[in-house]
Design a protein around this motif. Structure first.
Motif, PDB file in Angstrom:
ATOM      1  N   ARG A 115       2.709  -1.744  -2.474  1.00  0.00           N
ATOM      2  CA  ARG A 115       2.325  -0.593  -2.966  1.00  0.00           C
ATOM      3  C   ARG A 115       0.874  -0.996  -3.457  1.00  0.00           C
ATOM      4  O   ARG A 115       0.353  -0.379  -3.662  1.00  0.00           O
ATOM      5  CB  ARG A 115       2.747  -0.172  -3.440  1.00  0.00           C
ATOM      6  CG  ARG A 115       4.371   0.425  -3.412  1.00  0.00           C
ATOM      7  CD  ARG A 115       5.853   0.790  -3.895  1.00  0.00           C
ATOM      8  NE  ARG A 115       6.280  -0.686  -4.179  1.00  0.00           N
ATOM      9  CZ  ARG A 115       7.460  -0.617  -5.077  1.00  0.00           C
ATOM     10  NH1 ARG A 115       8.163   1.088  -5.141  1.00  0.00           N
ATOM     11  NH2 ARG A 115       7.757  -1.780  -5.440  1.00  0.00           N
ATOM     12  N   GLU A 116       1.304  -2.294  -4.499  1.00  0.00           N
ATOM     13  CA  GLU A 116      -0.379  -2.728  -4.841  1.00  0.00           C
ATOM     14  C   GLU A 116      -1.340  -2.162  -4.339  1.00  0.00           C
ATOM     15  O   GLU A 116      -2.832  -2.412  -4.479  1.00  0.00           O
ATOM     16  CB  GLU A 116      -0.217  -3.928  -5.595  1.00  0.00           C
ATOM     17  CG  GLU A 116       0.835  -3.628  -7.067  1.00  0.00           C
ATOM     18  CD  GLU A 116       1.282  -5.559  -6.826  1.00  0.00           C
ATOM     19  OE1 GLU A 116       0.158  -6.230  -6.971  1.00  0.00           O
ATOM     20  OE2 GLU A 116       2.269  -5.541  -7.954  1.00  0.00           O
ATOM     21  N   LEU A 117      -1.164  -2.699  -2.655  1.00  0.00           N
ATOM     22  CA  LEU A 117      -2.803  -2.961  -1.769  1.00  0.00           C
ATOM     23  C   LEU A 117      -3.022  -1.793  -1.439  1.00  0.00           C
ATOM     24  O   LEU A 117      -4.085  -1.553  -1.629  1.00  0.00           O
ATOM     25  CB  LEU A 117      -1.988  -3.406  -0.157  1.00  0.00           C
ATOM     26  CG  LEU A 117      -3.035  -3.518   0.972  1.00  0.00           C
ATOM     27  CD1 LEU A 117      -4.512  -4.081   0.152  1.00  0.00           C
ATOM     28  CD2 LEU A 117      -2.635  -3.716   1.695  1.00  0.00           C
ATOM     29  N   VAL A 118      -1.612  -0.610  -1.035  1.00  0.00           N
ATOM     30  CA  VAL A 118      -2.765   0.593  -1.024  1.00  0.00           C
ATOM     31  C   VAL A 118      -2.615   1.805  -2.294  1.00  0.00           C
ATOM     32  O   VAL A 118      -3.933   2.568  -1.897  1.00  0.00           O
ATOM     33  CB  VAL A 118      -0.391   1.676  -0.289  1.00  0.00           C
ATOM     34  CG1 VAL A 118      -1.525   3.100   0.228  1.00  0.00           C
ATOM     35  CG2 VAL A 118      -0.470   1.005   0.320  1.00  0.00           C
ATOM     36  N   ALA A 119      -2.772   1.123  -3.082  1.00  0.00           N
ATOM     37  CA  ALA A 119      -3.550   1.684  -3.690  1.00  0.00           C
ATOM     38  C   ALA A 119      -4.397   1.779  -4.445  1.00  0.00           C
ATOM     39  O   ALA A 119      -5.836   2.114  -4.644  1.00  0.00           O
ATOM     40  CB  ALA A 119      -2.615   1.239  -5.371  1.00  0.00           C
ATOM     41  N   MET A 120      -5.078   0.031  -3.817  1.00  0.00           N
ATOM     42  CA  MET A 120      -6.701  -0.594  -3.972  1.00  0.00           C
ATOM     43  C   MET A 120      -7.361   0.272  -2.648  1.00  0.00           C
ATOM     44  O   MET A 120      -8.416   0.706  -2.838  1.00  0.00           O
ATOM     45  CB  MET A 120      -6.688  -1.792  -4.074  1.00  0.00           C
ATOM     46  CG  MET A 120      -6.093  -2.015  -5.651  1.00  0.00           C
ATOM     47  SD  MET A 120      -6.579  -4.012  -5.188  1.00  0.00           S
ATOM     48  CE  MET A 120      -4.868  -4.814  -4.428  1.00  0.00           C
ATOM     49  N   LEU A 121      -6.948   1.243  -1.589  1.00  0.00           N
ATOM     50  CA  LEU A 121      -7.528   1.117  -0.242  1.00  0.00           C
ATOM     51  C   LEU A 121      -8.472   2.281  -0.772  1.00  0.00           C
ATOM     52  O   LEU A 121      -7.659   3.287  -1.433  1.00  0.00           O
ATOM     53  CB  LEU A 121      -6.363   1.444   0.873  1.00  0.00           C
ATOM     54  CG  LEU A 121      -5.612  -0.364   1.543  1.00  0.00           C
ATOM     55  CD1 LEU A 121      -4.941  -0.033   2.527  1.00  0.00           C
ATOM     56  CD2 LEU A 121      -7.111  -1.182   2.048  1.00  0.00           C
ATOM     57  N   PRO A 122      -9.380   2.458  -0.070  1.00  0.00           N
ATOM     58  CA  PRO A 122      -9.966   4.079  -0.454  1.00  0.00           C
ATOM     59  C   PRO A 122      -9.526   4.908   0.528  1.00  0.00           C
ATOM     60  O   PRO A 122      -8.161   4.700   1.138  1.00  0.00           O
ATOM     61  CB  PRO A 122     -11.409   3.820   0.855  1.00  0.00           C
ATOM     62  CG  PRO A 122     -11.213   2.009   1.559  1.00  0.00           C
ATOM     63  CD  PRO A 122     -10.153   1.653   0.972  1.00  0.00           C
ATOM     64  N   ASP A 123      -9.357   6.123   0.311  1.00  0.00           N
ATOM     65  CA  ASP A 123      -9.087   7.332   1.014  1.00  0.00           C
ATOM     66  C   ASP A 123      -9.666   7.195   2.866  1.00  0.00           C
ATOM     67  O   ASP A 123     -10.889   6.579   3.355  1.00  0.00           O
ATOM     68  CB  ASP A 123      -9.826   8.846   0.190  1.00  0.00           C
ATOM     69  CG  ASP A 123      -9.168   9.132  -0.868  1.00  0.00           C
ATOM     70  OD1 ASP A 123      -8.476   8.277  -1.522  1.00  0.00           O
ATOM     71  OD2 ASP A 123     -10.296  10.288  -1.878  1.00  0.00           O
ATOM     72  N   ALA A 124      -8.720   8.399   3.228  1.00  0.00           N
ATOM     73  CA  ALA A 124      -9.245   8.328   5.045  1.00  0.00           C
ATOM     74  C   ALA A 124      -9.077   6.612   5.257  1.00  0.00           C
ATOM     75  O   ALA A 124     -10.540   6.928   6.266  1.00  0.00           O
ATOM     76  CB  ALA A 124      -9.799   9.187   4.949  1.00  0.00           C
ATOM     77  N   CYS A 125      -8.244   5.464   5.416  1.00  0.00           N
ATOM     78  CA  CYS A 125      -9.053   4.568   5.678  1.00  0.00           C
ATOM     79  C   CYS A 125      -8.444   3.717   7.135  1.00  0.00           C
ATOM     80  O   CYS A 125      -9.249   3.443   7.920  1.00  0.00           O
ATOM     81  CB  CYS A 125      -9.234   3.229   5.086  1.00  0.00           C
ATOM     82  SG  CYS A 125      -7.851   2.607   3.861  1.00  0.00           S
ATOM     83  N   LEU A 126      -7.265   4.304   6.974  1.00  0.00           N
ATOM     84  CA  LEU A 126      -6.186   3.730   7.615  1.00  0.00           C
ATOM     85  C   LEU A 126      -5.762   4.651   9.046  1.00  0.00           C
ATOM     86  O   LEU A 126      -5.939   5.482   9.245  1.00  0.00           O
ATOM     87  CB  LEU A 126      -4.951   3.510   7.101  1.00  0.00           C
ATOM     88  CG  LEU A 126      -5.298   2.184   6.128  1.00  0.00           C
ATOM     89  CD1 LEU A 126      -3.723   2.211   5.545  1.00  0.00           C
ATOM     90  CD2 LEU A 126      -5.398   1.593   7.376  1.00  0.00           C
ATOM     91  N   ASP A 127      -5.997   4.009  10.112  1.00  0.00           N
ATOM     92  CA  ASP A 127      -5.937   4.608  11.786  1.00  0.00           C
ATOM     93  C   ASP A 127      -4.123   4.510  12.267  1.00  0.00           C
ATOM     94  O   ASP A 127      -3.824   5.309  12.833  1.00  0.00           O
ATOM     95  CB  ASP A 127      -6.361   4.489  12.943  1.00  0.00           C
ATOM     96  CG  ASP A 127      -8.342   4.276  12.421  1.00  0.00           C
ATOM     97  OD1 ASP A 127      -8.493   4.972  12.996  1.00  0.00           O
ATOM     98  OD2 ASP A 127      -8.256   3.656  12.030  1.00  0.00           O
ATOM     99  N   ARG A 128      -3.727   4.127  11.539  1.00  0.00           N
ATOM    100  CA  ARG A 128      -1.827   3.813  11.788  1.00  0.00           C
ATOM    101  C   ARG A 128      -1.389   3.110  10.926  1.00  0.00           C
ATOM    102  O   ARG A 128      -1.571   2.135  10.214  1.00  0.00           O
ATOM    103  CB  ARG A 128      -1.892   3.261  12.669  1.00  0.00           C
ATOM    104  CG  ARG A 128      -0.606   3.185  13.864  1.00  0.00           C
ATOM    105  CD  ARG A 128      -0.807   2.785  15.214  1.00  0.00           C
ATOM    106  NE  ARG A 128       0.464   3.858  16.400  1.00  0.00           N
ATOM    107  CZ  ARG A 128       0.966   2.961  17.130  1.00  0.00           C
ATOM    108  NH1 ARG A 128      -0.192   2.628  18.228  1.00  0.00           N
ATOM    109  NH2 ARG A 128       1.943   3.001  18.131  1.00  0.00           N
ATOM    110  N   VAL A 129      -0.365   3.079  10.784  1.00  0.00           N
ATOM    111  CA  VAL A 129       0.527   2.269   9.936  1.00  0.00           C
ATOM    112  C   VAL A 129       2.078   2.255  10.432  1.00  0.00           C
ATOM    113  O   VAL A 129       2.612   2.949  11.266  1.00  0.00           O
ATOM    114  CB  VAL A 129       0.927   3.126   7.914  1.00  0.00           C
ATOM    115  CG1 VAL A 129       2.350   2.689   7.281  1.00  0.00           C
ATOM    116  CG2 VAL A 129      -0.165   3.215   7.660  1.00  0.00           C
TER     117      VAL A 129
END
Length: 230
Positions: A115-129
């Motif tokens: 959750r700490e990592l996700v909070a630091m990622l920019p908006d709309a950067c992931l293609d798949r989880v």
């Protein structure tokens, strides 16, 4: 630093187990620092630049266990960068072993709360989880510790691109029911199933994990596929 009184409920159990072998400890000491995702929001503004060669797409696997799914997907998709999260040090060591053996350059590891990592990622950067067989916290009083919670789905919705895919798998009936309900209640996620085999049969691009082989759950594995709306 977060105020401990306001820290999120921990969604994982122990982070250590049996002592590592000498080789595993060497990998943790020497290879992990080179592959660890930096805890730096500024550096994560451009996550594709974490890799030696900028990949075309970016995936996130949450709670990778022994890492066999991560390494198999990385090997099968060399143009994809994979951020892989696991707090259990033995699992991290096993994944590092696969990375070294297969000479993978498209995996970066996060060994803290995802959750700490996700909070630091920019908006709309992931293609798949991928969220495959997360800790089920089977006792009802512990269900609040399950990773699939409305606030975490909000966080994932923010970092997923429109149309991006999310795969959730479990072999625990109560978690399957609860997670599916939470996903269906969230406006950002669209369930892709049309018939029962769409969740009862492993997807064609799935790689079986060690956990699956143990058959510890109370049902056969189910695989829920969602797309990010928009």
């Amino acid at each position: 630093m977060q105020n401990p009184q306001h820290s999120p409920i921990r969604s994982f159990g122990r982070t250590g187990g049996r002592p590592l072998s000498a080789r595993q400890q060497s990998l943790v000491d020497n290879l992990l620092p080179r592959l660890r995702v930096p805890a730096d929001k500024e550096a994560l503004k451009t996550p594709l630049q974490l890799f030696e060669t900028a990949p075309q797409t970016l995936w996130l696997e949450i709670g990778f266990g022994g890492g066999e799914h991560v390494s198999a997907q990385a090997e099968a998709n060399p143009d994809t960068g994979i951020l892989a999260s696991e707090v259990f040090v033995e699992g991290v060591a096993k994944c590092l072993s696969d990375i070294e053996e297969k000479k993978l350059t498209n995996v970066r590891l996060w060994d803290e709360d995802v959750r700490e990592l996700v909070a630091m990622l920019p908006d709309a950067c992931l293609d798949r989880v991928f969220i495959l067989f997360p800790d089920p916290w089977p006792k009802k009083k512990h269900h609040k510790r399950r990773i699939i919670q409305p606030d975490f789905l909000d966080a994932l919705a923010r970092v997923l691109k429109p149309g991006a895919a999310l795969r959730f798998a479990t072999d625990v009936r109560s978690y399957a029911d609860e997670a599916l309900h939470r996903f269906l209640q969230h406006p950002a996620f669209i369930w892709q199933a049309d018939r029962a085999d769409d969740w009862r049969v492993p997807p064609a691009d799935h790689f079986t994990t060690r956990y699956e082989v143990k058959k510890l759950g109370d049902i056969d594995p189910v695989f829920f596929e969602f797309n990010r709306d928009g």
